[in-house]
Write a protein that holds these residues in place. Structure first.
Motif, PDB file in Angstrom:
ATOM      1  N   ALA A 231       0.838  -1.206   0.000  1.00  0.00           N
ATOM      2  CA  ALA A 231       0.000   0.000   0.000  1.00  0.00           C
ATOM      3  C   ALA A 231       0.871   1.253   0.000  1.00  0.00           C
ATOM      4  CB  ALA A 231      -0.928  -0.007   1.209  1.00  0.00           C
ATOM      5  N   ASN A 232       1.952   1.234   0.779  1.00  0.00           N
ATOM      6  CA  ASN A 232       2.875   2.373   0.797  1.00  0.00           C
ATOM      7  C   ASN A 232       3.592   2.532  -0.544  1.00  0.00           C
ATOM      8  OD1 ASN A 232       2.302   3.156   3.424  1.00  0.00           O
ATOM      9  ND2 ASN A 232       3.913   1.878   4.315  1.00  0.00           N
ATOM     10  N   LEU A 233       3.969   1.411  -1.150  1.00  0.00           N
ATOM     11  CA  LEU A 233       4.630   1.469  -2.452  1.00  0.00           C
ATOM     12  C   LEU A 233       3.694   2.027  -3.527  1.00  0.00           C
ATOM     13  CD1 LEU A 233       6.603  -1.907  -2.462  1.00  0.00           C
ATOM     14  CD2 LEU A 233       7.608   0.370  -2.683  1.00  0.00           C
ATOM     15  N   VAL A 234       2.440   1.584  -3.511  1.00  0.00           N
ATOM     16  CA  VAL A 234       1.468   2.084  -4.487  1.00  0.00           C
ATOM     17  C   VAL A 234       1.314   3.594  -4.358  1.00  0.00           C
ATOM     18  CG1 VAL A 234      -1.000   2.124  -5.044  1.00  0.00           C
ATOM     19  CG2 VAL A 234       0.195  -0.065  -4.774  1.00  0.00           C
ATOM     20  N   LYS A 235       1.274   4.074  -3.151  1.00  0.00           N
ATOM     21  CA  LYS A 235       1.158   5.516  -2.925  1.00  0.00           C
ATOM     22  C   LYS A 235       2.391   6.266  -3.428  1.00  0.00           C
ATOM     23  CE  LYS A 235       0.456   8.938   0.755  1.00  0.00           C
ATOM     24  NZ  LYS A 235       0.304   9.124   2.233  1.00  0.00           N
ATOM     25  N   ARG A 260       1.830  -2.449 -11.012  1.00  0.00           N
ATOM     26  CA  ARG A 260       0.710  -1.917 -11.787  1.00  0.00           C
ATOM     27  C   ARG A 260      -0.593  -2.560 -11.338  1.00  0.00           C
ATOM     28  NH1 ARG A 260      -1.146  -3.865 -16.957  1.00  0.00           N
ATOM     29  NH2 ARG A 260      -2.288  -2.305 -18.161  1.00  0.00           N
ATOM     30  N   ALA A 261      -0.577  -3.877 -11.153  1.00  0.00           N
ATOM     31  CA  ALA A 261      -1.775  -4.585 -10.706  1.00  0.00           C
ATOM     32  C   ALA A 261      -2.177  -4.141  -9.302  1.00  0.00           C
ATOM     33  CB  ALA A 261      -1.529  -6.091 -10.740  1.00  0.00           C
ATOM     34  N   CYS A 271      -7.519  -3.349 -14.676  1.00  0.00           N
ATOM     35  CA  CYS A 271      -6.107  -3.450 -15.039  1.00  0.00           C
ATOM     36  C   CYS A 271      -5.939  -4.704 -15.892  1.00  0.00           C
ATOM     37  CB  CYS A 271      -5.260  -3.545 -13.770  1.00  0.00           C
ATOM     38  SG  CYS A 271      -3.513  -3.213 -14.022  1.00  0.00           S
ATOM     39  N   PRO A 272      -5.991  -4.566 -17.213  1.00  0.00           N
ATOM     40  CA  PRO A 272      -5.942  -5.758 -18.062  1.00  0.00           C
ATOM     41  C   PRO A 272      -4.642  -6.531 -17.902  1.00  0.00           C
ATOM     42  CG  PRO A 272      -5.644  -3.758 -19.351  1.00  0.00           C
ATOM     43  CD  PRO A 272      -6.058  -3.329 -17.978  1.00  0.00           C
TER      44      PRO A 272
END
Length: 281
Positions: A231-235, A260-261, A271-272
């Motif tokens: 979650a921190n990385l996505v942010k 990306r996913a 997210c294809p």
């Protein structure tokens, strides 16, 4: 007359040199543009189109003598063959890239170590790692980028050998170096940090998150910790993952598609999955 002729020849030589220089610059620029286009296609999951584009980029780079871009295309192509489940093809490409790497470029060796480790080829992975960093003084202890990437590779080798506790300890050592490297950076630290995720530790935190998810040991496996780190990385990813064209870019397309996913899952968007063709060379 002779003097005039010599001056004309000299001027012509300068003109030819200037034209050659412009041509090489244009070709090199074309290679870099193709590299960026191939990278964008890869990150959109269009693997076959990305592979064709990176092959074109590599060809243009060879023509212009742009070794850095040619090496980057090799790393990218190896990643794409991995996404197509063609590990043998990836291994061949990365071995060639390691052999052709210019001084100071250890990115291909780093990629080969990760690939060999994923295939449980522990002895060869360790040998490639040690050879790649053999000329770096006090690697693994000095506060340098090389120490961080060396320890990342060592953690991958340890994990491949079933040494989960050792891998966790090694990643924590690398994280401690990353903290000190970040604190000593002369540029504004707020520009390359989002919470606990920094430019220096982003890929380390990714590796740690995957270890927390896949570890067999109950003391190390932690779905909650994996989710927290991801979650921190996505942010942080949009700020920190700028993929600089610095000659030695970290491709890691397989892992970037994992990010990306995770990003798609985080914001609820579609997210294809990557478009993967069958068949290996």
């Amino acid at each position: 007359m002779t003097s005039l002729l010599l001056r004309v020849i000299a001027a012509a030589a300068v003109l030819v040199s200037a034209v050659d220089s412009r041509d090489l610059g244009a070709q090199s620029g074309q290679a870099a543009e193709l590299w960026r286009a191939g990278r964008a296609l890869a990150l959109r999951g269009q693997l076959d189109s990305a592979l064709r584009t990176l092959e074109q980029a590599g060809s243009a780079a060879r023509t212009s003598g742009d070794l850095a871009t040619e090496q980057a295309t090799r790393r990218g192509r190896a990643d794409l063959w991995m996404l197509r489940s063609c590990a043998d093809s990836s291994t061949v490409i990365l071995r060639e890239a390691v052999t052709a790497a210019p001084p100071g470029d250890r990115s291909s060796a780093d990629g080969l170590v990760r690939l060999l480790a994923s295939r449980k080829a522990v002895t060869e992975a360790r040998s490639v790692l040690v050879k790649a960093y053999g000329d770096v003084p006090s690697v693994g202890s000095n506060i340098t980028r090389e120490s961080i990437t060396f320890l990342q590779g060592m953690a991958a080798v340890e994990l491949a050998g079933g040494q989960e506790s050792a891998a966790l300890s090694t990643l924590n050592s690398a994280l401690a170096i990353a903290v000190r490297l970040h604190e000593g950076d002369v540029k504004d630290r707020s520009e390359h940090a989002v919470g606990e995720i920094t430019d220096e530790n982003a890929w380390l935190m990714f590796d740690l998150a995957q270890l927390r998810r896949t570890a067999k040991s109950p003391a190390i496996r932690s779905p909650r910790e994996h989710a927290r780190i991801m979650a921190n990385l996505v942010k942080a990813w949009p700020t920190l993952d700028v993929l600089p064209d610095d000659g030695f870019p970290i491709t890691r397309f397989v892992d970037r598609l994992v990010m990306r996913a995770a990003s798609c899952a985080g914001d609820g968007s579609a997210c294809p999955a990557p478009i993967v063709a069958k068949g290996c060379p």
